[in-house]
Design a protein around this motif. Sequence first.
Motif, PDB file in Angstrom:
ATOM      1  N   TRP A  67     -15.216   2.266 -72.535  1.00  0.00           N
ATOM      2  CA  TRP A  67     -15.327   0.864 -73.028  1.00  0.00           C
ATOM      3  C   TRP A  67     -13.965   0.188 -72.706  1.00  0.00           C
ATOM      4  N   PRO A  68     -13.608  -0.036 -71.502  1.00  0.00           N
ATOM      5  CA  PRO A  68     -12.424  -1.031 -71.149  1.00  0.00           C
ATOM      6  C   PRO A  68     -12.532  -2.325 -71.797  1.00  0.00           C
ATOM      7  N   ARG A  69     -11.260  -2.735 -72.355  1.00  0.00           N
ATOM      8  CA  ARG A  69     -11.335  -4.026 -72.626  1.00  0.00           C
ATOM      9  C   ARG A  69     -11.072  -5.136 -71.634  1.00  0.00           C
ATOM     10  N   MET A  70     -12.345  -5.708 -71.438  1.00  0.00           N
ATOM     11  CA  MET A  70     -12.261  -6.464 -70.419  1.00  0.00           C
ATOM     12  C   MET A  70     -13.581  -7.401 -70.427  1.00  0.00           C
ATOM     13  N   ASN A  71     -13.866  -8.315 -69.534  1.00  0.00           N
ATOM     14  CA  ASN A  71     -15.052  -9.174 -69.727  1.00  0.00           C
ATOM     15  C   ASN A  71     -16.026  -8.228 -69.032  1.00  0.00           C
ATOM     16  N   TYR A  72     -17.307  -8.077 -69.545  1.00  0.00           N
ATOM     17  CA  TYR A  72     -18.313  -7.300 -68.858  1.00  0.00           C
ATOM     18  C   TYR A  72     -19.089  -8.162 -68.111  1.00  0.00           C
ATOM     19  N   THR A  73     -18.994  -8.472 -66.683  1.00  0.00           N
ATOM     20  CA  THR A  73     -19.760  -9.258 -65.958  1.00  0.00           C
ATOM     21  C   THR A  73     -21.209  -8.542 -65.274  1.00  0.00           C
ATOM     22  N   GLN A 115     -30.747  -1.131 -51.147  1.00  0.00           N
ATOM     23  CA  GLN A 115     -31.947  -0.840 -51.163  1.00  0.00           C
ATOM     24  C   GLN A 115     -32.669  -0.192 -52.243  1.00  0.00           C
ATOM     25  N   ALA A 116     -33.945  -0.525 -52.437  1.00  0.00           N
ATOM     26  CA  ALA A 116     -34.554  -0.180 -53.836  1.00  0.00           C
ATOM     27  C   ALA A 116     -35.953   0.155 -53.357  1.00  0.00           C
ATOM     28  N   ASN A 117     -36.487   1.385 -53.753  1.00  0.00           N
ATOM     29  CA  ASN A 117     -38.023   1.499 -53.413  1.00  0.00           C
ATOM     30  C   ASN A 117     -38.844   0.887 -54.164  1.00  0.00           C
ATOM     31  N   GLY A 118     -38.393   0.626 -55.690  1.00  0.00           N
ATOM     32  CA  GLY A 118     -39.351  -0.166 -56.477  1.00  0.00           C
ATOM     33  C   GLY A 118     -38.558  -0.651 -57.679  1.00  0.00           C
ATOM     34  N   LEU A 119     -39.101  -1.629 -58.626  1.00  0.00           N
ATOM     35  CA  LEU A 119     -38.336  -2.249 -59.479  1.00  0.00           C
ATOM     36  C   LEU A 119     -39.032  -2.713 -60.558  1.00  0.00           C
ATOM     37  N   LEU A 120     -38.820  -2.448 -61.842  1.00  0.00           N
ATOM     38  CA  LEU A 120     -39.616  -2.653 -62.998  1.00  0.00           C
ATOM     39  C   LEU A 120     -38.550  -3.157 -63.867  1.00  0.00           C
ATOM     40  N   ALA A 121     -38.791  -4.394 -64.411  1.00  0.00           N
ATOM     41  CA  ALA A 121     -37.693  -4.757 -65.144  1.00  0.00           C
ATOM     42  C   ALA A 121     -38.590  -5.726 -66.448  1.00  0.00           C
ATOM     43  N   PHE A 122     -38.218  -5.404 -67.812  1.00  0.00           N
ATOM     44  CA  PHE A 122     -39.039  -5.908 -68.862  1.00  0.00           C
ATOM     45  C   PHE A 122     -38.221  -6.152 -69.925  1.00  0.00           C
ATOM     46  N   ASN A 123     -38.701  -7.213 -70.836  1.00  0.00           N
ATOM     47  CA  ASN A 123     -38.040  -7.855 -71.823  1.00  0.00           C
ATOM     48  C   ASN A 123     -36.622  -8.343 -71.648  1.00  0.00           C
ATOM     49  N   LEU A 124     -36.632  -9.001 -70.422  1.00  0.00           N
ATOM     50  CA  LEU A 124     -35.311  -9.737 -69.955  1.00  0.00           C
ATOM     51  C   LEU A 124     -34.889 -10.790 -71.208  1.00  0.00           C
ATOM     52  N   PRO A 125     -33.838 -10.862 -71.166  1.00  0.00           N
ATOM     53  CA  PRO A 125     -33.300 -11.980 -72.063  1.00  0.00           C
ATOM     54  C   PRO A 125     -33.600 -13.333 -71.204  1.00  0.00           C
ATOM     55  N   CYS A 126     -33.669 -14.456 -72.235  1.00  0.00           N
ATOM     56  CA  CYS A 126     -33.950 -15.832 -71.702  1.00  0.00           C
ATOM     57  C   CYS A 126     -33.147 -16.587 -72.294  1.00  0.00           C
ATOM     58  N   TYR A 127     -32.290 -17.461 -71.446  1.00  0.00           N
ATOM     59  CA  TYR A 127     -31.462 -18.323 -72.011  1.00  0.00           C
ATOM     60  C   TYR A 127     -31.497 -19.729 -71.342  1.00  0.00           C
ATOM     61  N   ALA A 128     -31.459 -20.760 -72.093  1.00  0.00           N
ATOM     62  CA  ALA A 128     -31.632 -22.156 -71.654  1.00  0.00           C
ATOM     63  C   ALA A 128     -30.587 -22.519 -70.580  1.00  0.00           C
ATOM     64  N   SER A 129     -29.365 -21.992 -70.633  1.00  0.00           N
ATOM     65  CA  SER A 129     -28.147 -22.326 -69.857  1.00  0.00           C
ATOM     66  C   SER A 129     -27.270 -21.084 -69.472  1.00  0.00           C
ATOM     67  N   ALA A 130     -26.500 -21.085 -68.389  1.00  0.00           N
ATOM     68  CA  ALA A 130     -25.519 -19.971 -68.278  1.00  0.00           C
ATOM     69  C   ALA A 130     -24.632 -20.059 -69.435  1.00  0.00           C
ATOM     70  N   ASP A 131     -24.319 -21.312 -70.115  1.00  0.00           N
ATOM     71  CA  ASP A 131     -23.152 -21.360 -71.090  1.00  0.00           C
ATOM     72  C   ASP A 131     -23.813 -20.605 -72.147  1.00  0.00           C
ATOM     73  N   GLU A 132     -25.096 -20.768 -72.481  1.00  0.00           N
ATOM     74  CA  GLU A 132     -25.743 -20.150 -73.473  1.00  0.00           C
ATOM     75  C   GLU A 132     -25.497 -18.613 -73.392  1.00  0.00           C
ATOM     76  N   ALA A 133     -25.979 -18.249 -72.144  1.00  0.00           N
ATOM     77  CA  ALA A 133     -26.048 -16.953 -71.859  1.00  0.00           C
ATOM     78  C   ALA A 133     -24.447 -16.005 -72.217  1.00  0.00           C
ATOM     79  N   ARG A 134     -23.505 -16.823 -71.840  1.00  0.00           N
ATOM     80  CA  ARG A 134     -21.904 -16.431 -71.853  1.00  0.00           C
ATOM     81  C   ARG A 134     -21.630 -16.101 -73.595  1.00  0.00           C
TER      82      ARG A 134
END
Length: 135
Positions: A67-73, A115-134
């Motif tokens: 758990w380093p003290r940093m911005n998790y980008t 490279q990826a063989n396949g991808l499944l992403a679900f329940n993604l967060p949805c934000y109105a803007s990049a600022d809101e996401a931050r």
Amino acid sequence: MAALDQTDGSDLRFELSDWRAGTTGPPILFLHGLAGSGRYWAERVQPLASNFRPFMPDLLGFGRSPWPRMNYTVDIHVAAIRQYVEHAGLAQERLTLVGHSLGGILAIEYAARYQANGLLAFNLPCYASADEARR
């Protein structure tokens, strides 16, 4: 521990903790969401363990991982995931990625870079803007 490059994660040197199941078959990398850990997937993937190799890391700053003290980008997380994939000996294999919430965002970004063989992403967060996401 090396210094962290907080812009792209290229100098990241942390070992992610993980949960694993299965010893044969194609690898599947499961990435958890916010307030989760690799343990989130442990019981859910057991039926897959006879035909696949599920890997369930605790993302940086979650579960048993550092758990380093940093911005998790996103870049920092993807760099940590890539380091984990390399350390697990999966870098030359075509991974299938499954991500929930934050893990879905990271799975999409990882698949775009590697490279990826396949991808499944679900329940993604949805934000109105990049600022809101931050926030």
